[in-house]
Design a protein around this motif. Sequence first.
Motif, PDB file in Angstrom:
ATOM      1  N   ASP A  28       9.265 -27.343  47.661  1.00 30.39           N
ATOM      2  CA  ASP A  28      10.668 -27.168  47.324  1.00 30.39           C
ATOM      3  C   ASP A  28      11.555 -27.923  48.327  1.00 30.39           C
ATOM      4  OD1 ASP A  28      12.696 -25.832  45.628  1.00 30.39           O
ATOM      5  OD2 ASP A  28      13.216 -24.798  47.500  1.00 30.39           O
ATOM      6  N   TYR A  29      11.237 -27.833  49.599  1.00 29.37           N
ATOM      7  CA  TYR A  29      12.029 -28.518  50.615  1.00 29.37           C
ATOM      8  C   TYR A  29      11.855 -30.036  50.504  1.00 29.37           C
ATOM      9  CZ  TYR A  29      14.105 -29.964  54.967  1.00 29.37           C
ATOM     10  OH  TYR A  29      14.903 -30.589  55.893  1.00 29.37           O
ATOM     11  N   ARG A  30      10.657 -30.503  50.214  1.00 24.76           N
ATOM     12  CA  ARG A  30      10.414 -31.935  50.054  1.00 24.76           C
ATOM     13  C   ARG A  30      11.251 -32.485  48.897  1.00 24.76           C
ATOM     14  NH1 ARG A  30       8.198 -35.252  46.868  1.00 24.76           N
ATOM     15  NH2 ARG A  30       7.247 -33.668  45.581  1.00 24.76           N
ATOM     16  N   ARG A  31      11.278 -31.766  47.772  1.00 23.53           N
ATOM     17  CA  ARG A  31      12.072 -32.199  46.625  1.00 23.53           C
ATOM     18  C   ARG A  31      13.568 -32.204  46.970  1.00 23.53           C
ATOM     19  NH1 ARG A  31      10.530 -32.589  41.611  1.00 23.53           N
ATOM     20  NH2 ARG A  31      12.370 -31.549  40.782  1.00 23.53           N
ATOM     21  N   ARG A  33      14.898 -32.652  49.957  1.00 21.55           N
ATOM     22  CA  ARG A  33      15.124 -33.790  50.854  1.00 21.55           C
ATOM     23  C   ARG A  33      15.087 -35.117  50.085  1.00 21.55           C
ATOM     24  NH1 ARG A  33      10.664 -33.521  54.008  1.00 21.55           N
ATOM     25  NH2 ARG A  33       9.872 -35.317  52.892  1.00 21.55           N
ATOM     26  N   ASP A  34      14.145 -35.256  49.148  1.00 23.23           N
ATOM     27  CA  ASP A  34      14.069 -36.465  48.331  1.00 23.23           C
ATOM     28  C   ASP A  34      15.310 -36.627  47.452  1.00 23.23           C
ATOM     29  OD1 ASP A  34      11.614 -37.013  49.440  1.00 23.23           O
ATOM     30  OD2 ASP A  34      10.449 -36.451  47.666  1.00 23.23           O
ATOM     31  N   GLY A  35      15.829 -35.525  46.933  1.00 20.77           N
ATOM     32  CA  GLY A  35      17.050 -35.567  46.126  1.00 20.77           C
ATOM     33  C   GLY A  35      18.246 -36.024  46.942  1.00 20.77           C
ATOM     34  N   LYS A  36      18.336 -35.548  48.181  1.00 20.44           N
ATOM     35  CA  LYS A  36      19.425 -35.980  49.062  1.00 20.44           C
ATOM     36  C   LYS A  36      19.339 -37.477  49.334  1.00 20.44           C
ATOM     37  CE  LYS A  36      20.425 -33.657  52.686  1.00 20.44           C
ATOM     38  NZ  LYS A  36      20.828 -32.778  53.775  1.00 20.44           N
ATOM     39  N   SER A  37      18.136 -37.958  49.580  1.00 19.37           N
ATOM     40  CA  SER A  37      17.951 -39.394  49.851  1.00 19.37           C
ATOM     41  C   SER A  37      18.291 -40.228  48.619  1.00 19.37           C
ATOM     42  CB  SER A  37      16.510 -39.672  50.276  1.00 19.37           C
ATOM     43  OG  SER A  37      16.217 -39.002  51.470  1.00 19.37           O
ATOM     44  N   LEU A  38      17.859 -39.780  47.457  1.00 16.57           N
ATOM     45  CA  LEU A  38      18.152 -40.496  46.218  1.00 16.57           C
ATOM     46  C   LEU A  38      19.660 -40.550  45.975  1.00 16.57           C
ATOM     47  CD1 LEU A  38      17.389 -41.871  43.563  1.00 16.57           C
ATOM     48  CD2 LEU A  38      17.066 -39.583  42.579  1.00 16.57           C
ATOM     49  N   ALA A  39      20.331 -39.436  46.178  1.00 17.60           N
ATOM     50  CA  ALA A  39      21.781 -39.394  45.974  1.00 17.60           C
ATOM     51  C   ALA A  39      22.485 -40.383  46.893  1.00 17.60           C
ATOM     52  CB  ALA A  39      22.305 -37.975  46.218  1.00 17.60           C
ATOM     53  N   ARG A  40      22.067 -40.447  48.126  1.00 20.66           N
ATOM     54  CA  ARG A  40      22.708 -41.350  49.081  1.00 20.66           C
ATOM     55  C   ARG A  40      22.438 -42.812  48.711  1.00 20.66           C
ATOM     56  NH1 ARG A  40      26.443 -39.263  52.474  1.00 20.66           N
ATOM     57  NH2 ARG A  40      26.587 -40.468  54.341  1.00 20.66           N
ATOM     58  N   ALA A  41      21.206 -43.109  48.283  1.00 21.76           N
ATOM     59  CA  ALA A  41      20.872 -44.485  47.891  1.00 21.76           C
ATOM     60  C   ALA A  41      21.658 -44.908  46.655  1.00 21.76           C
ATOM     61  CB  ALA A  41      19.374 -44.595  47.640  1.00 21.76           C
ATOM     62  N   SER A 163      23.185 -28.317  52.322  1.00 24.54           N
ATOM     63  CA  SER A 163      22.167 -27.684  53.163  1.00 24.54           C
ATOM     64  C   SER A 163      21.120 -27.034  52.280  1.00 24.54           C
ATOM     65  CB  SER A 163      22.798 -26.613  54.054  1.00 24.54           C
ATOM     66  OG  SER A 163      23.746 -27.196  54.904  1.00 24.54           O
ATOM     67  N   TYR A 164      19.920 -26.960  52.791  1.00 24.56           N
ATOM     68  CA  TYR A 164      18.831 -26.344  52.035  1.00 24.56           C
ATOM     69  C   TYR A 164      19.026 -24.840  51.979  1.00 24.56           C
ATOM     70  CZ  TYR A 164      14.166 -24.972  50.590  1.00 24.56           C
ATOM     71  OH  TYR A 164      13.110 -24.434  49.919  1.00 24.56           O
ATOM     72  N   LEU A 166      17.097 -21.614  50.070  1.00 27.12           N
ATOM     73  CA  LEU A 166      15.959 -21.171  49.263  1.00 27.12           C
ATOM     74  C   LEU A 166      16.432 -20.347  48.075  1.00 27.12           C
ATOM     75  CD1 LEU A 166      12.881 -21.035  49.084  1.00 27.12           C
ATOM     76  CD2 LEU A 166      12.966 -18.994  50.501  1.00 27.12           C
ATOM     77  N   PHE A 167      15.911 -20.680  46.907  1.00 26.09           N
ATOM     78  CA  PHE A 167      16.169 -19.954  45.677  1.00 26.09           C
ATOM     79  C   PHE A 167      17.639 -19.960  45.247  1.00 26.09           C
ATOM     80  CE2 PHE A 167      12.511 -17.577  47.569  1.00 26.09           C
ATOM     81  CZ  PHE A 167      11.556 -18.139  46.730  1.00 26.09           C
ATOM     82  N   CYS A 168      18.379 -20.962  45.665  1.00 22.77           N
ATOM     83  CA  CYS A 168      19.789 -21.055  45.272  1.00 22.77           C
ATOM     84  C   CYS A 168      20.012 -22.358  44.552  1.00 22.77           C
ATOM     85  CB  CYS A 168      20.707 -21.001  46.488  1.00 22.77           C
ATOM     86  SG  CYS A 168      20.701 -19.420  47.317  1.00 22.77           S
ATOM     87  N   ALA A 169      20.487 -22.262  43.344  1.00 20.51           N
ATOM     88  CA  ALA A 169      20.847 -23.484  42.603  1.00 20.51           C
ATOM     89  C   ALA A 169      22.182 -23.964  43.123  1.00 20.51           C
ATOM     90  CB  ALA A 169      20.915 -23.186  41.108  1.00 20.51           C
ATOM     91  N   GLY A 170      22.315 -25.302  43.232  1.00 21.64           N
ATOM     92  CA  GLY A 170      23.576 -25.889  43.695  1.00 21.64           C
ATOM     93  C   GLY A 170      23.717 -25.715  45.112  1.00 21.64           C
TER      94      GLY A 170
END
Length: 170
Positions: A28-31, A33-41, A163-164, A166-170
């Motif tokens: 969950d944390y990896r996804r 973090r990857d989403g944050k990187s994708l958004a920035r790119a 910020s990350y 847990l179990f919170c959408a958005g």
Amino acid sequence: MSDPLAAALIALSGTLVIGFIANFLAEDYRRFRDGKSLARALAGELSSRSEGVELLRNALSQILAALKANQNIKLLKVDKITDHVFENSVSKLGLLDSDLIEDVVYVYENIGAFRVAMSLAADREEGDPQKALLIESSLAALERAASRGVDLPNRLRGFSRKSYRLFCAG
């Protein structure tokens, strides 16, 4: 059941449950973090594209006016332009919020429509009346992309600053 066997089963069960939870949290944390990187790119790629919108708008308006005045305009063919981040990340768009996904795809599809119309216009012979129609189409696609994408890089940057939780959408 003997006490040592029960203790062993409890320890094994606890280890399995903790391992499962730890694996779930790590993924969950990896996804996240990857989403944050994708958004920035994507924000960077869209920002670089938006810098030329006003120049393109003016140039296309002048070309269109010249074509409507029956002036012969030769458009140069341009090699295929690629959106490296978007094209290599389509399968990862699910890492973003759904409203961002919709807007990202809409903007990039209109950028693509702009490019197709411009390519078709460049293929037309001088004096072909369809050239003006294709320029109008490309200008319309540019306007659609620009209007919906004007705040998109900032919204993507905002997503990348989350910020990350847990179990919170958005």
